[in-house]
Design an enzyme around this catalytic site. Structure first.
Site, PDB file in Angstrom:
ATOM      1  N   LEU A   1      46.929  15.493  45.105  1.00 46.85           N
ATOM      2  CA  LEU A   1      45.704  15.980  44.473  1.00 46.85           C
ATOM      3  C   LEU A   1      44.867  16.768  45.468  1.00 46.85           C
ATOM      4  O   LEU A   1      44.820  16.427  46.659  1.00 46.85           O
ATOM      5  CB  LEU A   1      44.878  14.804  43.928  1.00 46.85           C
ATOM      6  CG  LEU A   1      45.586  13.852  42.959  1.00 46.85           C
ATOM      7  CD1 LEU A   1      44.576  12.913  42.323  1.00 46.85           C
ATOM      8  CD2 LEU A   1      46.372  14.600  41.897  1.00 46.85           C
TER       9      LEU A   1
ATOM     10  N   GLY B   1      49.722  12.295  45.269  1.00 47.29           N
ATOM     11  CA  GLY B   1      49.918  12.946  43.973  1.00 47.29           C
ATOM     12  C   GLY B   1      51.205  13.764  43.910  1.00 47.29           C
ATOM     13  O   GLY B   1      51.780  13.952  42.830  1.00 47.29           O
TER      14      GLY B   1
ATOM     15  N   ASN C   1      50.321   7.144  49.422  1.00 44.28           N
ATOM     16  CA  ASN C   1      49.460   6.782  50.559  1.00 44.28           C
ATOM     17  C   ASN C   1      47.985   6.985  50.274  1.00 44.28           C
ATOM     18  O   ASN C   1      47.162   6.935  51.175  1.00 44.28           O
ATOM     19  CB  ASN C   1      49.854   7.636  51.774  1.00 44.28           C
ATOM     20  CG  ASN C   1      49.549   9.108  51.533  1.00 44.28           C
ATOM     21  OD1 ASN C   1      49.536   9.549  50.386  1.00 44.28           O
ATOM     22  ND2 ASN C   1      49.282   9.846  52.573  1.00 44.28           N
ATOM     23  N   GLU C   2      47.627   7.225  48.997  1.00 45.53           N
ATOM     24  CA  GLU C   2      46.255   7.658  48.710  1.00 45.53           C
ATOM     25  C   GLU C   2      45.192   6.609  49.028  1.00 45.53           C
ATOM     26  O   GLU C   2      44.048   6.966  49.297  1.00 45.53           O
ATOM     27  CB  GLU C   2      46.126   8.117  47.242  1.00 45.53           C
ATOM     28  CG  GLU C   2      46.292   7.048  46.190  1.00 45.53           C
ATOM     29  CD  GLU C   2      47.746   6.785  45.849  1.00 45.53           C
ATOM     30  OE1 GLU C   2      48.630   7.417  46.448  1.00 45.53           O
ATOM     31  OE2 GLU C   2      47.993   5.929  44.997  1.00 45.53           O
TER      32      GLU C   2
HETATM   33  C1  LIG Z   1      43.554   9.212  34.992  1.00 46.46           C
HETATM   34  C2  LIG Z   1      44.763   8.375  35.079  1.00 46.46           C
HETATM   35  C3  LIG Z   1      45.623   8.709  36.232  1.00 46.46           C
HETATM   36  C4  LIG Z   1      46.834   7.889  36.169  1.00 46.46           C
HETATM   37  C5  LIG Z   1      47.639   8.048  37.396  1.00 46.46           C
HETATM   38  C6  LIG Z   1      48.858   7.310  37.290  1.00 46.46           C
HETATM   39  C7  LIG Z   1      49.335   6.616  38.264  1.00 46.46           C
HETATM   40  C8  LIG Z   1      48.665   6.557  39.600  1.00 46.46           C
HETATM   41  C9  LIG Z   1      49.659   6.732  40.676  1.00 46.46           C
HETATM   42  C10 LIG Z   1      49.399   7.492  41.706  1.00 46.46           C
HETATM   43  C11 LIG Z   1      48.087   8.131  41.974  1.00 46.46           C
HETATM   44  C12 LIG Z   1      48.283   9.321  42.817  1.00 46.46           C
HETATM   45  C13 LIG Z   1      46.975   9.681  43.453  1.00 46.46           C
HETATM   46  C14 LIG Z   1      46.909  10.571  44.345  1.00 46.46           C
HETATM   47  C15 LIG Z   1      45.699  10.895  45.105  1.00 46.46           C
HETATM   48  C16 LIG Z   1      45.965  12.061  46.018  1.00 46.46           C
HETATM   49  O1  LIG Z   1      46.920  12.771  45.879  1.00 46.46           O
HETATM   50  S1  LIG Z   1      44.807  12.364  47.217  1.00 46.46           S
HETATM   51  C17 LIG Z   1      45.600  13.551  48.245  1.00 46.46           C
HETATM   52  C18 LIG Z   1      46.433  12.878  49.251  1.00 46.46           C
HETATM   53  N1  LIG Z   1      47.113  13.850  50.038  1.00 46.46           N
HETATM   54  C19 LIG Z   1      47.177  13.778  51.339  1.00 46.46           C
HETATM   55  O2  LIG Z   1      46.639  12.888  51.953  1.00 46.46           O
HETATM   56  C20 LIG Z   1      47.934  14.902  51.992  1.00 46.46           C
HETATM   57  C21 LIG Z   1      47.249  15.341  53.219  1.00 46.46           C
HETATM   58  N2  LIG Z   1      47.954  16.473  53.791  1.00 46.46           N
HETATM   59  C22 LIG Z   1      49.011  16.354  54.629  1.00 46.46           C
HETATM   60  O3  LIG Z   1      49.490  15.280  54.927  1.00 46.46           O
HETATM   61  C23 LIG Z   1      49.530  17.635  55.217  1.00 46.46           C
HETATM   62  O4  LIG Z   1      48.607  18.659  54.947  1.00 46.46           O
HETATM   63  C24 LIG Z   1      50.915  18.059  54.682  1.00 46.46           C
HETATM   64  C25 LIG Z   1      50.958  18.090  53.160  1.00 46.46           C
HETATM   65  C26 LIG Z   1      51.985  17.104  55.226  1.00 46.46           C
HETATM   66  C27 LIG Z   1      51.241  19.502  55.204  1.00 46.46           C
HETATM   67  O5  LIG Z   1      51.091  19.517  56.608  1.00 46.46           O
HETATM   68  P1  LIG Z   1      50.998  20.924  57.365  1.00 46.46           P
HETATM   69  O6  LIG Z   1      50.921  20.612  58.803  1.00 46.46           O
HETATM   70  O7  LIG Z   1      52.088  21.827  56.906  1.00 46.46           O
HETATM   71  O8  LIG Z   1      49.642  21.586  56.847  1.00 46.46           O
HETATM   72  P2  LIG Z   1      48.149  21.225  57.264  1.00 46.46           P
HETATM   73  O9  LIG Z   1      47.962  19.767  57.386  1.00 46.46           O
HETATM   74  O10 LIG Z   1      47.761  22.070  58.430  1.00 46.46           O
HETATM   75  O11 LIG Z   1      47.340  21.694  55.971  1.00 46.46           O
HETATM   76  C28 LIG Z   1      47.224  23.077  55.652  1.00 46.46           C
HETATM   77  C29 LIG Z   1      45.941  23.265  54.885  1.00 46.46           C
HETATM   78  O12 LIG Z   1      46.049  22.554  53.636  1.00 46.46           O
HETATM   79  C30 LIG Z   1      44.915  21.683  53.492  1.00 46.46           C
HETATM   80  N3  LIG Z   1      45.302  20.522  52.707  1.00 46.46           N
HETATM   81  C31 LIG Z   1      46.278  19.631  52.989  1.00 46.46           C
HETATM   82  N4  LIG Z   1      46.380  18.696  52.040  1.00 46.46           N
HETATM   83  C32 LIG Z   1      45.417  18.995  51.115  1.00 46.46           C
HETATM   84  C33 LIG Z   1      45.017  18.392  49.879  1.00 46.46           C
HETATM   85  N5  LIG Z   1      45.618  17.286  49.394  1.00 46.46           N
HETATM   86  N6  LIG Z   1      44.010  18.960  49.209  1.00 46.46           N
HETATM   87  C34 LIG Z   1      43.387  20.058  49.676  1.00 46.46           C
HETATM   88  N7  LIG Z   1      43.725  20.689  50.840  1.00 46.46           N
HETATM   89  C35 LIG Z   1      44.740  20.158  51.535  1.00 46.46           C
HETATM   90  C36 LIG Z   1      44.547  21.357  54.912  1.00 46.46           C
HETATM   91  O13 LIG Z   1      43.231  20.897  54.977  1.00 46.46           O
HETATM   92  C37 LIG Z   1      44.725  22.672  55.599  1.00 46.46           C
HETATM   93  O14 LIG Z   1      43.619  23.485  55.276  1.00 46.46           O
HETATM   94  P3  LIG Z   1      42.999  24.465  56.374  1.00 46.46           P
HETATM   95  O15 LIG Z   1      42.568  23.607  57.509  1.00 46.46           O
HETATM   96  O16 LIG Z   1      41.879  25.134  55.671  1.00 46.46           O
HETATM   97  O17 LIG Z   1      44.115  25.398  56.770  1.00 46.46           O
END
Ligand SMILES: CCCCC/C=C\C/C=C\CC/C=C/CC(=O)SCCNC(=O)CCNC(=O)[C@H](O)C(C)(C)COP(=O)(O)OP(=O)(O)OC[C@H]1O[C@@H](n2cnc3c(N)ncnc32)[C@H](O)[C@@H]1OP(=O)(O)O
Length: 201
Positions: A107, A152, A176-177
């Site tokens: 997400l 997500g 891992n959220e």
């Molecule tokens: C309503 C009913 C719902 C029912 C649901 C049903 C079941 C529930 C089950 C599951 C729920 C799931 C819930 C999910 C919540 C989420 O998803 S929260 C998001 C969690 N994500 C993360 O923690 C990922 C964090 N990011 C990373 O680990 C790394 O970025 C990566 C993906 C491994 C890539 O690494 P890489 O080195 O290539 O890139 P960078 O880290 O340098 O990132 C580049 C750039 O992208 C930005 N960014 C990274 N992740 C996100 C994100 N999730 N959202 C927005 N932006 C992101 C990062 O900040 C960098 O930006 P920049 O500094 O401006 O370049």
């Protein structure tokens, strides 16, 4: 090989992962989803290649830098899947990423900070619509996870019938959220709004 056998058994899709694709067109989109389509003047976040001869579509996520699931992204994804769903010729769907190293970062964190309760509610409804649409799809669905896929992104892959992940120790996947303090809200509007306050404060 096990996957191929399963696919063959389920709906006769043979060799879909290795065949080239050609573009096809899908015409009907529900009025509801069209009305949800926002002013999206930027380039498409989703690319769909449909192979008429195999009946398999490849949906590539192409939203740099990390295919984060924003409201616009989720809306476009749902519209693409719904179009394919309505095409009787399409029996299989492969979801993958056109970005190097990342399938989906999950997400979009920026959707959960400093937004109005209404916007947060809309966002979580879109999350819910995405996984319900994918999970209940009539198509055989496969996540070809060719990069990291946390939270997500993992959820998206779990909605598919099958998952194949690149064998690369640098790619991670998992729910891992909670490490970020994020708990997915319950499905009712009341609870979505309640949780929204938690998210944005
Ligand atoms: C309503 C009913 C719902 C029912 C649901 C049903 C079941 C529930 C089950 C599951 C729920 C799931 C819930 C999910 C919540 C989420 O998803 S929260 C998001 C969690 N994500 C993360 O923690 C990922 C964090 N990011 C990373 O680990 C790394 O970025 C990566 C993906 C491994 C890539 O690494 P890489 O080195 O290539 O890139 P960078 O880290 O340098 O990132 C580049 C750039 O992208 C930005 N960014 C990274 N992740 C996100 C994100 N999730 N959202 C927005 N932006 C992101 C990062 O900040 C960098 O930006 P920049 O500094 O401006 O370049």
């Amino acid at each position: 090989m096990a996957l191929r056998a399963a696919l063959r058994q389920k709906c006769g899709l043979i060799g879909i992962l290795s065949q080239p694709s050609s573009s096809g067109s899908h015409s009907r989109v529900s009025a509801v989803l069209v009305s949800q389509m926002r002013n999206n003047a930027t380039s498409p976040k989703i690319k769909v290649d449909f192979n008429q001869s195999t009946g398999v579509a490849v949906l590539s996520m192409q939203s740099p830098p990390v295919n984060s699931l924003s409201l616009d992204f989720l809306t476009e994804l749902c519209i693409s899947v719904e179009k394919l769903e309505m095409d009787r010729a399409c029996r299989g769907l492969i979801i993958t990423s056109s970005l190097p190293k990342v399938f989906s970062a999950g997400l979009d964190i920026l959707e959960m900070y400093g937004k109005s309760p209404e916007r947060c509610g809309e966002f979580w409804r879109a999350v819910q619509e995405m996984w319900l649409k994918m999970y209940s799809s009539n198509m055989v669905t496969i996540a070809a996870i060719n990069g990291s896929s946390p939270a997500g992104g993992c959820l998206l892959s779990l909605t598919c019938d099958y998952r194949i992940m690149s064998d690369n120790p640098r790619y991670s996947i998992g729910l891992n959220e909670t490490l970020l303090g994020i708990v997915a809200p319950f499905g009712t509007d009341k609870n979505i709004i309640k949780n929204t306050h938690t998210c944005s404060n």
